[in-house]
Motif scaffolding. Sequence first.
Motif, short mmCIF file in Angstrom:
data_model
loop_
_atom_site.label_atom_id
_atom_site.label_comp_id
_atom_site.label_asym_id
_atom_site.label_seq_id
_atom_site.Cartn_x
_atom_site.Cartn_y
_atom_site.Cartn_z
N VAL A 24 0.99 -1.15 0.05
CA VAL A 24 0.03 0.11 0.13
C VAL A 24 0.87 1.16 0.12
CG1 VAL A 24 -1.74 1.24 1.37
CG2 VAL A 24 -1.92 -1.21 1.18
N GLU A 25 0.49 2.09 -1.12
CA GLU A 25 1.36 3.66 -1.03
C GLU A 25 0.08 4.73 -0.64
OE1 GLU A 25 4.36 3.70 -4.13
OE2 GLU A 25 3.28 1.98 -4.74
N VAL A 26 0.63 5.90 -0.43
CA VAL A 26 -0.47 6.95 -0.19
C VAL A 26 -0.06 8.07 -1.26
CG1 VAL A 26 -1.25 8.59 1.58
CG2 VAL A 26 -0.54 6.20 2.22
N HIS A 27 -1.06 8.67 -1.79
CA HIS A 27 -0.56 9.79 -2.45
C HIS A 27 -0.46 10.85 -1.59
CE1 HIS A 27 -1.63 8.29 -6.47
NE2 HIS A 27 -2.75 7.96 -6.03
N GLN A 28 0.52 11.77 -1.86
CA GLN A 28 1.14 12.92 -0.86
C GLN A 28 0.56 14.17 -1.20
OE1 GLN A 28 3.00 12.18 2.10
NE2 GLN A 28 2.41 10.03 1.18
N GLY A 29 0.10 14.29 -2.71
CA GLY A 29 -0.71 15.62 -2.99
C GLY A 29 -1.47 15.32 -4.47
N TYR A 30 -1.99 16.13 -4.92
CA TYR A 30 -2.72 15.90 -6.11
C TYR A 30 -1.82 15.60 -7.28
CZ TYR A 30 -6.77 18.14 -3.74
OH TYR A 30 -7.63 18.60 -3.03
N SER A 31 -2.17 14.78 -8.16
CA SER A 31 -1.17 14.49 -9.25
C SER A 31 -2.02 13.57 -10.54
CB SER A 31 -0.18 13.45 -8.90
OG SER A 31 -0.60 12.38 -8.29
N PRO A 84 -2.11 22.55 -4.07
CA PRO A 84 -3.34 22.73 -3.91
C PRO A 84 -4.06 24.11 -4.55
CG PRO A 84 -2.43 22.09 -1.77
CD PRO A 84 -1.05 22.36 -2.99
N GLU A 85 -3.46 25.02 -4.57
CA GLU A 85 -4.16 26.27 -5.21
C GLU A 85 -4.08 26.07 -6.36
OE1 GLU A 85 0.39 27.22 -4.15
OE2 GLU A 85 -1.01 26.20 -3.26
N VAL A 86 -3.38 25.34 -7.20
CA VAL A 86 -3.35 25.15 -8.87
C VAL A 86 -4.96 24.48 -8.77
CG1 VAL A 86 -2.72 24.08 -10.67
CG2 VAL A 86 -1.42 25.27 -9.08
N VAL A 87 -5.00 23.21 -7.89
CA VAL A 87 -6.49 22.37 -8.15
C VAL A 87 -7.64 23.21 -7.88
CG1 VAL A 87 -7.58 20.57 -7.12
CG2 VAL A 87 -5.08 20.26 -7.78
N GLU A 88 -7.49 24.13 -7.01
CA GLU A 88 -8.72 24.79 -6.55
C GLU A 88 -8.81 25.76 -7.65
OE1 GLU A 88 -9.58 28.56 -3.47
OE2 GLU A 88 -8.15 27.04 -2.68
N THR A 89 -7.92 26.37 -8.45
CA THR A 89 -8.17 27.27 -9.54
C THR A 89 -8.68 26.32 -10.65
OG1 THR A 89 -6.05 28.72 -9.08
CG2 THR A 89 -6.78 28.78 -11.06
N ILE A 90 -8.23 25.24 -10.87
CA ILE A 90 -8.71 24.51 -12.06
C ILE A 90 -10.26 24.12 -11.72
CG2 ILE A 90 -8.39 22.07 -13.22
CD1 ILE A 90 -5.55 22.36 -12.78
N GLY A 91 -10.40 23.63 -10.70
CA GLY A 91 -11.65 23.06 -9.97
C GLY A 91 -11.77 21.75 -9.91
N PRO A 188 0.07 31.03 -11.59
CA PRO A 188 0.58 30.60 -13.27
C PRO A 188 -0.39 29.84 -14.05
CG PRO A 188 1.95 29.77 -11.25
CD PRO A 188 0.54 30.56 -10.84
N PHE A 189 -1.57 29.18 -13.38
CA PHE A 189 -2.61 28.66 -14.17
C PHE A 189 -3.66 29.61 -14.86
CE2 PHE A 189 -7.03 27.06 -14.53
CZ PHE A 189 -6.74 26.09 -15.63
N HIS A 190 -3.85 30.70 -14.26
CA HIS A 190 -4.72 31.67 -14.61
C HIS A 190 -4.06 32.56 -15.91
CE1 HIS A 190 -8.30 32.13 -11.28
NE2 HIS A 190 -8.30 31.72 -12.34
N PHE A 191 -2.65 32.60 -15.51
CA PHE A 191 -1.90 33.71 -16.64
C PHE A 191 -1.64 32.77 -17.90
CE2 PHE A 191 2.23 34.15 -18.59
CZ PHE A 191 2.12 35.67 -18.74
#
Length: 204
Positions: A24-31, A84-91, A188-191
């Motif tokens: 078992v492994e655990v995702h450390q973030g969004y990917s 996380p702020e990128v994921v929040e921006t993307i939705g 960066p994403f919005h730009f």
Amino acid sequence: MLRRGAIQVSDYRCTAGPADAPYVEVHQGYSVSDVRTGSFGCRTRAGAFELVVGSVLVGCPGDEYTCTHDHGFGDECLSFQLAPEVVETIGDPGDVWRTGGVPPLPALMVLGELAQAAVDHESDVGLDEVGLLFAARFVDLASGGTRRAPDARARDRRRAVDAACWIDAHAHEPLDLETVAAEADLSPFHFLRLFARVLGVTPH
């Protein structure tokens, strides 16, 4: 391969085979991880997946997963880890970050090939740019829709043009997406989305 505040890009190479015990492994973030070679099985709380070239392994912070290699040895993934702020921006329509994985989809495979070309220095596209575009396209496809960007307002058009002029004036310096986005006072994403929508090309 790349580490910026908004995005990190890693080339994961696994040498496990059928005789190796899964764990078992655990995702450390969004990917979102694009399978480049080989194949492997993956069990997540969303279900069990057989991932082949062009499939995408999806990570959500804290989610557990187990990879198996019953059908062969080794695989390679180009993985985009997002702040996380990128994921929040993307939705996150419909909780797409918990889907676990998606099969090969032509619209994502094209971006995966572009990302690999950037890794191999066979394209001028920025790896951070194509990573953000890959993640946004994944969200669009996994949620079953495509978002049409609204027409750019005059202020946004001016912002994109000013950014292009700033890039031109500083072209002799090492520039990256985050630096230019900060100059435009945008994430960066919005730009990236604004610049491409107004000028028809990415900042790179």
